[in-house]
Design a protein around this motif. Structure first.
Motif, mmCIF file in Angstrom:
data_model
loop_
_atom_site.group_PDB
_atom_site.id
_atom_site.type_symbol
_atom_site.label_atom_id
_atom_site.label_comp_id
_atom_site.label_asym_id
_atom_site.label_seq_id
_atom_site.Cartn_x
_atom_site.Cartn_y
_atom_site.Cartn_z
ATOM 1 N N ARG A 33 0.827 -1.209 0.000
ATOM 2 C CA ARG A 33 0.000 0.000 0.000
ATOM 3 C C ARG A 33 0.863 1.261 0.000
ATOM 4 N NH1 ARG A 33 -4.178 -1.979 4.809
ATOM 5 N NH2 ARG A 33 -4.937 -3.854 3.720
ATOM 6 N N VAL A 34 0.469 2.238 -0.830
ATOM 7 C CA VAL A 34 1.231 3.477 -0.918
ATOM 8 C C VAL A 34 0.286 4.650 -1.202
ATOM 9 C CG1 VAL A 34 1.707 3.246 -3.397
ATOM 10 C CG2 VAL A 34 3.234 4.622 -1.961
ATOM 11 N N ILE A 35 0.622 5.779 -0.593
ATOM 12 C CA ILE A 35 -0.030 7.052 -0.913
ATOM 13 C C ILE A 35 1.054 8.021 -1.332
ATOM 14 C CG2 ILE A 35 -1.373 9.014 -0.038
ATOM 15 C CD1 ILE A 35 -2.701 7.163 1.947
ATOM 16 N N ILE A 36 0.917 8.565 -2.536
ATOM 17 C CA ILE A 36 1.904 9.513 -3.066
ATOM 18 C C ILE A 36 1.300 10.918 -3.008
ATOM 19 C CG2 ILE A 36 3.253 10.210 -5.076
ATOM 20 C CD1 ILE A 36 3.229 7.292 -5.967
ATOM 21 N N ILE A 37 2.040 11.828 -2.397
ATOM 22 C CA ILE A 37 1.583 13.220 -2.279
ATOM 23 C C ILE A 37 2.633 14.105 -2.940
ATOM 24 C CG2 ILE A 37 0.925 15.078 -0.699
ATOM 25 C CD1 ILE A 37 0.317 12.918 1.392
ATOM 26 N N LYS A 38 2.189 14.911 -3.898
ATOM 27 C CA LYS A 38 3.151 15.771 -4.584
ATOM 28 C C LYS A 38 2.545 17.144 -4.890
ATOM 29 C CE LYS A 38 2.223 13.812 -9.203
ATOM 30 N NZ LYS A 38 2.832 13.129 -10.353
ATOM 31 N N THR A 39 3.433 18.122 -5.002
ATOM 32 C CA THR A 39 3.028 19.465 -5.414
ATOM 33 C C THR A 39 3.755 19.815 -6.702
ATOM 34 O OG1 THR A 39 4.783 20.562 -4.158
ATOM 35 C CG2 THR A 39 2.678 20.184 -3.022
ATOM 36 N N GLU A 40 3.086 20.541 -7.564
ATOM 37 C CA GLU A 40 3.689 20.973 -8.824
ATOM 38 C C GLU A 40 2.988 22.233 -9.303
ATOM 39 O OE1 GLU A 40 1.125 17.453 -11.024
ATOM 40 O OE2 GLU A 40 3.222 17.752 -11.570
ATOM 41 N N SER A 41 3.636 22.943 -10.202
ATOM 42 C CA SER A 41 3.063 24.158 -10.776
ATOM 43 C C SER A 41 2.598 23.856 -12.195
ATOM 44 C CB SER A 41 4.100 25.291 -10.791
ATOM 45 O OG SER A 41 3.559 26.455 -11.378
ATOM 46 N N ILE A 42 1.301 24.082 -12.450
ATOM 47 C CA ILE A 42 0.724 23.863 -13.775
ATOM 48 C C ILE A 42 -0.048 25.118 -14.162
ATOM 49 C CG2 ILE A 42 -0.882 22.479 -15.157
ATOM 50 C CD1 ILE A 42 -0.274 20.117 -13.376
ATOM 51 N N ASN A 43 0.362 25.717 -15.286
ATOM 52 C CA ASN A 43 -0.280 26.946 -15.780
ATOM 53 C C ASN A 43 -0.325 28.037 -14.703
ATOM 54 O OD1 ASN A 43 -0.800 25.729 -18.300
ATOM 55 N ND2 ASN A 43 -2.724 24.862 -17.542
ATOM 56 N N ASN A 44 0.809 28.173 -13.992
ATOM 57 C CA ASN A 44 0.961 29.195 -12.947
ATOM 58 C C ASN A 44 0.043 28.974 -11.746
ATOM 59 O OD1 ASN A 44 2.963 30.674 -14.361
ATOM 60 N ND2 ASN A 44 1.356 31.647 -15.605
ATOM 61 N N HIS A 45 -0.480 27.770 -11.606
ATOM 62 C CA HIS A 45 -1.290 27.426 -10.446
ATOM 63 C C HIS A 45 -0.611 26.294 -9.676
ATOM 64 C CE1 HIS A 45 -4.871 29.838 -11.262
ATOM 65 N NE2 HIS A 45 -4.697 29.557 -12.534
ATOM 66 N N LEU A 46 -0.694 26.369 -8.336
ATOM 67 C CA LEU A 46 -0.166 25.302 -7.493
ATOM 68 C C LEU A 46 -1.149 24.140 -7.466
ATOM 69 C CD1 LEU A 46 1.743 24.134 -5.281
ATOM 70 C CD2 LEU A 46 0.370 25.403 -3.610
ATOM 71 N N ASN A 47 -0.661 22.954 -7.775
ATOM 72 C CA ASN A 47 -1.479 21.743 -7.708
ATOM 73 C C ASN A 47 -0.970 20.842 -6.590
ATOM 74 O OD1 ASN A 47 -2.934 22.573 -9.903
ATOM 75 N ND2 ASN A 47 -2.791 20.642 -11.000
ATOM 76 N N LEU A 48 -1.899 20.393 -5.739
ATOM 77 C CA LEU A 48 -1.600 19.385 -4.726
ATOM 78 C C LEU A 48 -2.312 18.110 -5.144
ATOM 79 C CD1 LEU A 48 -0.607 18.379 -1.927
ATOM 80 C CD2 LEU A 48 -2.752 19.283 -0.977
ATOM 81 N N LYS A 49 -1.539 17.032 -5.356
ATOM 82 C CA LYS A 49 -2.133 15.775 -5.816
ATOM 83 C C LYS A 49 -1.894 14.683 -4.768
ATOM 84 C CE LYS A 49 -2.199 14.660 -10.152
ATOM 85 N NZ LYS A 49 -1.865 14.257 -11.529
ATOM 86 N N ILE A 50 -2.971 13.990 -4.390
ATOM 87 C CA ILE A 50 -2.903 12.860 -3.458
ATOM 88 C C ILE A 50 -3.382 11.624 -4.204
ATOM 89 C CG2 ILE A 50 -3.731 11.928 -1.267
ATOM 90 C CD1 ILE A 50 -4.219 14.828 -0.357
ATOM 91 N N GLN A 51 -2.502 10.624 -4.320
ATOM 92 C CA GLN A 51 -2.795 9.436 -5.138
ATOM 93 C C GLN A 51 -2.535 8.170 -4.321
ATOM 94 O OE1 GLN A 51 -0.168 8.984 -8.509
ATOM 95 N NE2 GLN A 51 -1.641 7.741 -9.668
ATOM 96 N N ASP A 52 -3.513 7.238 -4.317
ATOM 97 C CA ASP A 52 -3.289 5.965 -3.634
ATOM 98 C C ASP A 52 -3.457 4.823 -4.638
ATOM 99 O OD1 ASP A 52 -6.540 6.503 -2.363
ATOM 100 O OD2 ASP A 52 -6.069 4.900 -3.783
ATOM 101 N N ASN A 53 -2.984 3.637 -4.262
ATOM 102 C CA ASN A 53 -3.108 2.469 -5.145
ATOM 103 C C ASN A 53 -4.123 1.469 -4.582
ATOM 104 O OD1 ASN A 53 -1.559 1.590 -2.995
ATOM 105 N ND2 ASN A 53 -0.274 0.217 -4.241
ATOM 106 N N ALA A 54 -5.228 2.002 -4.034
ATOM 107 C CA ALA A 54 -6.239 1.148 -3.394
ATOM 108 C C ALA A 54 -7.284 0.615 -4.361
ATOM 109 C CB ALA A 54 -6.937 1.926 -2.273
ATOM 110 N N GLY A 55 -7.103 0.867 -5.658
ATOM 111 C CA GLY A 55 -8.013 0.282 -6.635
ATOM 112 C C GLY A 55 -8.960 1.244 -7.315
#
Length: 472
Positions: A384-406
């Protein structure tokens, strides 16, 4: 003229806010009148039919002079003048008379007379002046080119200019260079649409202080002036504080939701121990483990209350580092992740500060992470894993939370933020977690929130995953 047009004219005549009389010049009697005229002069319908224009005027005029005035109106076709009239009980009125000759037939010349009560107009003007100069809001009148005509003390104090300085500068000088064109557009919009309300702008005082204000503009009745009202946003903080108190009820409901399941777990553990002891079935070797679970849960409940105490009255809009905030949340939930064998991977490419209510926003992120934990328990996924990342897309801050729970069935993906919708058994969840998350992130903070399924490669194996993305 058809019946509909006649009815319309009759309605306009009777509903006019100005007094209207129609005079038969031959008989010197009023043959038509509206209710406003009766109210103005305090005559009944029968009484007004019996009087003449001479009975209404307070001017010293002979019958010959009255006839000469009416003759001039007929020859000219119209006239306008101010005079003094009197009511039935002798009360004096300052009035503006507008008279126009009308001919329904050549044998019966009529005068259409409109009477405007100047005393009422003066009273309204006095009331306006009182409001204008006593208001705590900054109020000014400007011409259509943006030059000041007059302003109240509140406006002068807000601008920090003296009277002589302010009256000699254009309105545009009170705004930054980048906003001057927008202010000109607003003036043009008011000239066209008559009114704009609560436009947010930056205001610059004489000494260079910047403040956020709300602008309301109205085109004045003379069509040559604009009424300008500005509200200092800092004064509205009190209103925001009032709203915050009103939101306490919602915060308490959120705490209740967060407490419900942990309290239920404590109750199940305690009831189980009690029942098994009554039946002499309880294994005393399990006592330490059961007590540890209860202590862990009570610590979790205590943290919720501590967060509430720290954040409930915090000023909304304070800026926080998004990465530091996520790190604090992960630290708080560390034991829960370890207990459920979930690995957390963070990848912070950018770290902007965001303006949030920290307590509510943190609870929204916890709801997302708890949703992933529950999904892992339900699907029994290994690695089990949860990946949390931040990135800049089109001058906006994106916070993405992704899990592999199906991931989530596409048929119900669009429903997961609906109130009381839950994929769990009714006894296991209320279906309010993601609904409250949506309300906090989207409705309260005005950020974007989206959910979508995707594929995740983790330790050389593909998994179905759920992505939760917040765009600031």
């Amino acid at each position: 003229m058809n019946t509909q047009q006649i009815n319309l004219l009759s309605t306009l005549f009777n509903e006019s806010l100005d007094a209207i009389l129609i005079l038969d010049l031959k008989t010197q009697k009023f043959i038509l009148y509206n209710q406003t005229a009766l109210d103005l002069y305090n005559y009944s319908e029968e009484e007004i039919k019996q009087i003449t224009p001479k009975d209404l005027t307070l001017e010293f005029m002979t019958n010959e002079e009255m006839g000469e005035r009416q003759k001039n109106i007929v020859e000219k076709g119209w006239d306008k003048f101010t005079t003094k009239h009197k009511t039935k009980d002798g009360k004096a009125l300052d009035v503006l008379i507008k008279s126009k000759k009308i001919e329904l037939n050549q044998e019966t010349p009529l005068l259409y007379i409109t009477i405007i009560n100047l005393g009422k107009e003066q009273k309204l003007e006095q009331e306006f002046e009182t409001i204008f100069y006593s208001s705590k809001d900054g109020i000014a009148t400007i011409d259509l080119d943006g030059n000041f005509i007059k302003f109240n003390d509140s406006f002068k104090q807000l601008s920090e200019y003296t009277y002589n300085e302010l009256i000699n500068i254009p309105t545009f000088q009170l705004f930054p260079q980048a906003s001057k064109e927008k202010i000109q557009e607003l003036i043009n919009q008011v000239i066209k649409e008559k009114y704009i309300e609560n436009f947010e702008a930056t205001f610059i005082t004489k000494y260079g202080k910047s403040m956020i204000i709300y602008i309301t503009m109205n085109l004045m009745p003379n069509q040559k002036e604009i009424l300008l009202i500005i509200k200092n946003f800092t004064l509205l903080k009190l209103i925001e504080l009032e709203k915050k108190f009103k939101s306490l009820n919602e915060l308490i409901q959120n705490i209740s939701h967060q407490w419900k399941q942990p309290l239920s777990t404590i109750s199940i553990i305690a009831s189980g121990i009690k029942l098994q002891r009554e039946l002499n079935l309880y294994d005393i070797s399990n006592l330490d483990n059961d007590m540890s679970k209860i202590v862990e849960i009570t610590n979790y409940l205590s943290n919720i209350i501590n967060n509430f105490d720290d954040m409930a009255f915090e000023t909304f809009g304070k800026a926080y580092s998004i990465c530091q905030l996520i790190s604090e949340i992960l630290h708080e939930m560390k034991k829960n992740f370890e207990k459920n064998h979930i690995k957390i991977i963070t990848n912070y490419k950018v770290d902007n500060k965001i303006y949030i209510d920290k307590f509510k926003f943190s609870e929204a992120i916890k709801n997302i992470l708890n949703n992933s934990i529950e999904a892992f328990i339900e699907t029994n996924v290994e690695n089990r894993v949860i990946i949390i990342k931040t990135e800049s897309i089109n001058n906006h801050l994106n916070l993405k939370i992704q899990d592999n729970a199906g991931g989530i069935d596409e048929k119900i993906l669009s429903k997961i933020i609906e109130p009381y919708f839950t994929t769990k058994h009714q006894s296991q969840g209320t279906g309010l977690g993601l609904t409250n998350t949506y309300k906090t992130i989207v409705e309260m903070h005005k950020y974007l929130l989206s959910f979508d399924n995707s594929e995740m490669l983790f330790e050389n194996k593909n998994y179905k995953s759920l992505n939760v993305t917040i765009t600031f």
